[in-house]
Design a protein around this motif. Structure first.
Motif, mmCIF file in Angstrom:
data_model
loop_
_atom_site.group_PDB
_atom_site.id
_atom_site.type_symbol
_atom_site.label_atom_id
_atom_site.label_comp_id
_atom_site.label_asym_id
_atom_site.label_seq_id
_atom_site.Cartn_x
_atom_site.Cartn_y
_atom_site.Cartn_z
ATOM 1 N N ARG A 274 0.726 -1.269 -0.060
ATOM 2 C CA ARG A 274 0.118 -0.057 0.136
ATOM 3 C C ARG A 274 0.898 1.283 -0.141
ATOM 4 O O ARG A 274 0.593 2.162 -0.588
ATOM 5 C CB ARG A 274 -0.877 -0.066 1.365
ATOM 6 C CG ARG A 274 -1.857 -0.969 1.180
ATOM 7 C CD ARG A 274 -3.192 -0.746 2.343
ATOM 8 N NE ARG A 274 -4.110 -1.817 2.190
ATOM 9 C CZ ARG A 274 -4.162 -2.760 3.231
ATOM 10 N NH1 ARG A 274 -3.316 -2.769 4.288
ATOM 11 N NH2 ARG A 274 -5.091 -3.591 3.246
ATOM 12 N N LYS A 277 2.480 1.586 -3.418
ATOM 13 C CA LYS A 277 1.342 2.049 -4.293
ATOM 14 C C LYS A 277 1.266 3.460 -4.349
ATOM 15 O O LYS A 277 1.054 4.024 -5.326
ATOM 16 C CB LYS A 277 0.055 1.081 -4.139
ATOM 17 C CG LYS A 277 -0.925 1.375 -5.249
ATOM 18 C CD LYS A 277 -2.024 0.608 -5.027
ATOM 19 C CE LYS A 277 -3.155 1.075 -6.131
ATOM 20 N NZ LYS A 277 -3.289 2.094 -6.555
ATOM 21 N N GLY A 505 -1.249 -0.853 -9.919
ATOM 22 C CA GLY A 505 -2.513 -0.716 -10.195
ATOM 23 C C GLY A 505 -3.237 -1.627 -11.030
ATOM 24 O O GLY A 505 -4.589 -1.652 -11.474
ATOM 25 N N ASN A 508 -6.112 -5.331 -7.964
ATOM 26 C CA ASN A 508 -6.737 -4.370 -6.971
ATOM 27 C C ASN A 508 -5.878 -5.284 -5.616
ATOM 28 O O ASN A 508 -6.195 -6.275 -5.550
ATOM 29 C CB ASN A 508 -8.228 -4.599 -7.149
ATOM 30 C CG ASN A 508 -8.563 -3.673 -6.288
ATOM 31 O OD1 ASN A 508 -8.351 -3.590 -4.871
ATOM 32 N ND2 ASN A 508 -9.478 -2.760 -6.694
ATOM 33 N N GLU A 510 -6.918 -4.602 -2.780
ATOM 34 C CA GLU A 510 -7.730 -4.722 -1.678
ATOM 35 C C GLU A 510 -8.690 -5.967 -2.195
ATOM 36 O O GLU A 510 -9.041 -6.807 -1.672
ATOM 37 C CB GLU A 510 -8.547 -3.356 -1.511
ATOM 38 C CG GLU A 510 -7.866 -2.361 -1.236
ATOM 39 C CD GLU A 510 -6.726 -2.472 -0.072
ATOM 40 O OE1 GLU A 510 -7.128 -3.351 0.913
ATOM 41 O OE2 GLU A 510 -5.763 -1.827 -0.068
ATOM 42 N N ALA A 511 -9.302 -5.604 -3.382
ATOM 43 C CA ALA A 511 -10.300 -6.841 -3.877
ATOM 44 C C ALA A 511 -9.623 -8.148 -4.368
ATOM 45 O O ALA A 511 -10.275 -9.203 -4.149
ATOM 46 C CB ALA A 511 -11.089 -6.109 -5.005
#
Length: 542
Positions: A274, A277, A505, A508, A510-511
């Motif tokens: 994170r 990113k 990116g 994803n 998170e997903a």
């Protein structure tokens, strides 16, 4: 890790290990002199050597050190050489052929290969030959008690002569370098946390530190193909212990209360992704950092008259810029992450490199091969092999000259390695470069001496070494190696690919995280970690 498992025999009989207590006498017609004396033999003997050619060594055959060594030992070396870039392929072909040299030197032989091919009877056990013929090696074992166990395979045999290089700055070569004139111009302090580092990079991006009125600054870059020059190799250690300098065997693994675990499956790793990113999204890391080679990174650092590169990871600042600008890049100490994590990526060995000098079981003169290796630890021989001709390429230190720690110096290098041309072997052979030896180099010009700069910069890294999380060197048997051969590459390639996709990116974070973990499960990450644990328990669990 290159695990070479080619069959080297057609029957079980040829796999039997030679009795090396008598093996040194078999086929030998040349009397060997007393241990530690020269020449090694009165009647000249020829040994065949397969060796990878070191940088800045033109030809071992015509090399000045080779000529001097052959005259001193009365051992003629018949060379077969290969570029270091092709040594793994050549080693594989040679091991599969059944036609072996007397000596494998600088061929990148791994611990696993020593174990496997030692058990197959390709590599000769050396412990008895060392005891009988290698007085310098015995002295080294006595002085460095950790060394003999470190070079002993799991089967109890020694298949490699020791190569000691207690390179302090190499232990902590996962460093980050930042362009200090930009810090000074913008009135910024050296960053100590990931948040502070973000603010520094943002200032580099937005405040025109090179003063040309163009938004051409690249705050942070790197390369996955240089000397520990990957961006994630440095940054991730502010979130989780992230081994990126010890090779594929322990890559991205850490000890979790004695259990081998994968950093790349942890929530801390995800938090590090994170962070990176966010740096990428704000243009603080360029996309090329994840694909370019070392030469392309150097071009950024050496960019014309205008500085455009703010920071980059590497084991040394020199690969960041090939002009005098490298002196303005100073080391960034390990950063503290948002949870207080502050690790340093460190070598898991204590200065020993295994596999540098290995003797074939088919050699007719194994005792002479071992005597030759033992001679490399002689001070006079070692100095010539490393630095070239005394008085021309290096000299003994004079009174008052100081070494790396302010200690009395013992030698002065008069030329860079690249200037020595064909006078030395440039670290192709085993040596005994202890801490005392290395700090004995005279530092008469600290500002321009990269060895001094690297040594001094490492002082800020050493306090963050944490042995409790570091996976030590592992050795695998043939069955384990066979399983790892497919697992390791598949898993590492997938993690490499997904790291870039998450940061840029394209996936994803998170997903897609659960899907990432599920794919690793499908790749049998469980068995991969089980093999690592088995190897760890055999060697280190008491």
């Amino acid at each position: 890790m290159c695990l070479l498992l080619a069959a080297c025999s057609n029957g079980s009989e040829s796999n039997a290990k030679p009795d090396n207590k008598e093996g040194d006498k078999a086929g030998n017609t040349s009397a060997v002199s007393a241990p530690g004396t020269f020449p090694i033999v009165e009647e000249k003997v020829t040994l065949k050597v397969l060796a990878a050619l070191r940088p800045d060594v033109e030809d071992y055959r015509t090399n000045e050190f080779t000529k001097w060594l052959e005259e001193r030992t009365n051992v003629h070396l018949e060379w077969e050489t290969v570029p270091e870039s092709n040594m793994k392929e050549k080693l594989n072909l040679t091991l599969a052929s059944g036609d072996y040299p007397d000596i494998f030197m600088n061929m990148g032989i791994t611990d696993a290969q020593l174990e496997i091919y030692g058990n197959q009877g390709v590599f000769l056990p050396l412990e008895d030959l060392i005891e009988e013929h290698a007085v310098n090696t015995q002295n080294i074992f006595a002085e460095q008690e950790h060394l003999k166990p470190a070079i002993t395979s799991n089967d109890g045999h020694i298949y490699t002569m020791p190569d000691i290089n207690e390179c302090y700055h190499c232990y902590y070569s996962g460093k980050l370098w930042i362009y200090k004139p930009w810090l000074d111009k913008l009135g910024l302090e050296m960053p100590t946390t990931t948040d502070e580092f973000y603010e520094v990079l943002k200032a580099f991006k937005t405040q025109d530190p090179n003063g040309n009125g163009i938004a051409d600054e690249i705050p942070l870059s790197g390369s996955p193909k240089g000397w520990n020059s990957s961006v994630e190799g440095f940054l991730m250690n502010a979130f989780v212990y992230y081994d990126f300098i010890n090779g594929d065997t322990t890559r991205r693994l850490f000890l979790n209360n004695g259990a081998v675990d994968a950093a790349f499956m942890s929530e801390q790793y995800r938090e590090g992704l994170r962070y990176m990113k966010n740096l990428f999204d704000e243009g603080l890391i360029n996309a090329e950092a994840f694909v370019q080679d070392g030469d392309q990174l150097k071009q950024l650092g050496a960019n014309g008259d205008v500085v455009i590169l703010g920071a980059a990871p590497n084991g040394s600042p020199i690969p960041i810029s090939d002009n005098e600008r490298w002196k303005d890049y100073v080391v960034v100490p390990p950063l503290k992450g948002p949870s207080g994590t502050q690790y340093v990526n460190a070598q898991n060995r204590k200065g020993n490199v295994n596999g540098r000098f290995v003797v074939s079981a088919t050699s007719k003169h194994p005792e002479i091969a071992v005597r030759l290796a033992d001679a490399f630890y002689d001070r006079e021989v070692q100095m010539f092999s490393l630095f070239g001709i005394e008085g021309e390429d290096w000299r003994k230190a004079e009174g008052g000259e100081k070494g790396l720690e302010g200690n009395p110096a013992t030698f002065v290098r008069l030329k860079k390695t690249s200037e020595v041309a064909n006078h030395s072997w440039n670290q192709a052979n085993p040596t005994n470069r202890t801490v005392d030896f290395r700090i004995g180099e005279a530092i008469n010009d600290p500002v321009n001496n990269v060895e001094y700069i690297l040594h001094a910069s490492t002082k800020s890294y050493e306090p963050f070494r944490n042995e409790t999380v570091m996976v030590p060197p592992l050795i695998f048997n043939e069955a384990q190696s066979s399983e790892l051969l497919g697992l390791q590459k598949t898993i590492n390639d997938y993690v490499d690919n997904m790291l870039v996709q998450f940061i840029m990116g394209d996936a994803n974070l998170e997903a897609g995280w659960d899907g990432y973990l599920n794919e690793l499960s499908n790749m049998n990450i469980k068995r991969y970690l089980e093999i690592m644990q088995e190897a760890y328990d055999i060697r280190y669990k008491k």
